[in-house]
Scaffold this active site. Structure first.
Site, PDB file in Angstrom:
ATOM      1  NE  ARG A  46      -3.212   2.972   0.777  1.00  0.00           N
ATOM      2  CZ  ARG A  46      -3.953   3.612  -0.128  1.00  0.00           C
ATOM      3  NH1 ARG A  46      -4.236   3.047  -1.284  1.00  0.00           N
ATOM      4  NH2 ARG A  46      -4.423   4.800   0.122  1.00  0.00           N
ATOM      5  CD  GLU A  50       2.235  13.954   6.012  1.00  0.00           C
ATOM      6  OE1 GLU A  50       3.026  14.323   5.116  1.00  0.00           O
ATOM      7  OE2 GLU A  50       2.359  14.271   7.203  1.00  0.00           O
ATOM      8  CB  CYS A  51      -4.361  12.440   4.364  1.00  0.00           C
ATOM      9  SG  CYS A  51      -5.857  13.405   4.665  1.00  0.00           S
ATOM     10  CD  GLN A  67      -8.256   4.923   0.180  1.00  0.00           C
ATOM     11  OE1 GLN A  67      -7.142   4.619  -0.189  1.00  0.00           O
ATOM     12  NE2 GLN A  67      -9.125   5.471  -0.635  1.00  0.00           N
ATOM     13  N   GLY A  89      -1.540  16.272   1.113  1.00  0.00           N
ATOM     14  CA  GLY A  89      -2.469  16.996   0.245  1.00  0.00           C
ATOM     15  C   GLY A  89      -2.160  16.812  -1.229  1.00  0.00           C
ATOM     16  NE  ARG A  90      -5.978  14.033  -4.631  1.00  0.00           N
ATOM     17  CZ  ARG A  90      -6.967  14.920  -4.548  1.00  0.00           C
ATOM     18  NH1 ARG A  90      -6.783  16.165  -4.950  1.00  0.00           N
ATOM     19  NH2 ARG A  90      -8.143  14.558  -4.090  1.00  0.00           N
ATOM     20  CB  THR A 110     -11.080  17.585  -3.947  1.00  0.00           C
ATOM     21  OG1 THR A 110      -9.708  17.434  -3.643  1.00  0.00           O
ATOM     22  CG2 THR A 110     -11.502  16.488  -4.917  1.00  0.00           C
ATOM     23  CG  ASP A 122      -2.169  13.192  -7.833  1.00  0.00           C
ATOM     24  OD1 ASP A 122      -1.179  13.498  -7.145  1.00  0.00           O
ATOM     25  OD2 ASP A 122      -2.711  12.079  -7.801  1.00  0.00           O
ATOM     26  NE  ARG A 124      -1.087  11.605  -4.905  1.00  0.00           N
ATOM     27  CZ  ARG A 124      -2.140  10.828  -4.619  1.00  0.00           C
ATOM     28  NH1 ARG A 124      -2.144  10.095  -3.531  1.00  0.00           N
ATOM     29  NH2 ARG A 124      -3.162  10.788  -5.427  1.00  0.00           N
TER      30      ARG A 124
HETATM   31 ZN   LIG Z   1      -7.334  12.731   3.157  1.00  0.00          ZN
END
Ligand SMILES: [Zn+2]
Length: 188
Positions: A46, A50-51, A67, A89-90, A110, A122, A124
């Site tokens: 997985r 980070e969130c 998740q 935050g992506r 979003t 995104d 990332r």
């Molecule tokens: Zn989140």
């Protein structure tokens, strides 16, 4: 790529089971590999972004916390690894994420909120994830994700199977989940 500093391996007992934990420091970002003793040739992986609000504060604005805990529970049982990818935050960072939330309070979704702040939907990147997988000699894996972009982004390894994460929507995150599904192609 920046110099990567790697920590020792320590034991991390959790309410889901006992993991090994190792940190990878890349510039000012510190990522984690959290993994079970028995890593098969094709482990379940997985890659969790980070969130802070979802993972630590119990926010139900998104499904990240759920998740993460789904993944920890499954991996504690089946074996595998969680790569805790510190790209909040992506990858727009916490301050920008809170600004994006403020825009969402005004009715933007979003993705629109990110665009409004000058970011793509995104931001990332996955070099550090590939570095960590390589560090552990993982060449084949089963990826636990609902995000097809993650499957495409991990190019250095063979993803033999995609395992879904099933999350039940709540009144706060159903709009968010729908945007991810409709506009980012997430598989729910
Ligand atoms: Zn989140």
């Amino acid at each position: 790529m920046k110099t990567i500093n790697i920590s020792e391996i320590a034991t991390l007992p959790t309410k889901y089971g006992t993991f090994n934990i190792q940190a990878f420091k890349e510039g000012d970002k510190e990522h984690l590999a959290i993994y079970t003793n028995d890593l098969s040739d094709t482990p379940i992986i997985r890659v969790h972004s980070e969130c802070l609000t979802g993972d630590a504060l119990g926010s139900v604005k998104c499904d990240c916390g759920e998740q993460l805990h789904f993944a920890m529970k499954l991996i504690a049982r089946e074996g595998g690894m969680i790569i805790y990818h510190r790209q909040e935050g992506r990858n727009i960072g916490l301050l920008n994420k809170v600004n994006a939330y403020a825009l969402q309070d005004k009715g933007y979704n979003t993705i629109e909120a990110n665009h409004q702040l000058g970011f793509s939907a995104d931001e990332r990147t996955y070099e550090i994830v590939e570095y960590i997988l390589e560090h552990f000699g993982i060449k084949q894996l089963k990826l636990l994700t609902n995000n097809p972009r993650k499957i495409e982004s991990l190019t250095g390894v063979e993803i033999v199977e995609r395992l879904p994460i099933q999350i039940v929507a709540n009144p706060h995150n159903e709009g968010y989940l729908k945007t991810k599904k409709d506009e980012l192609g997430h598989l729910l």
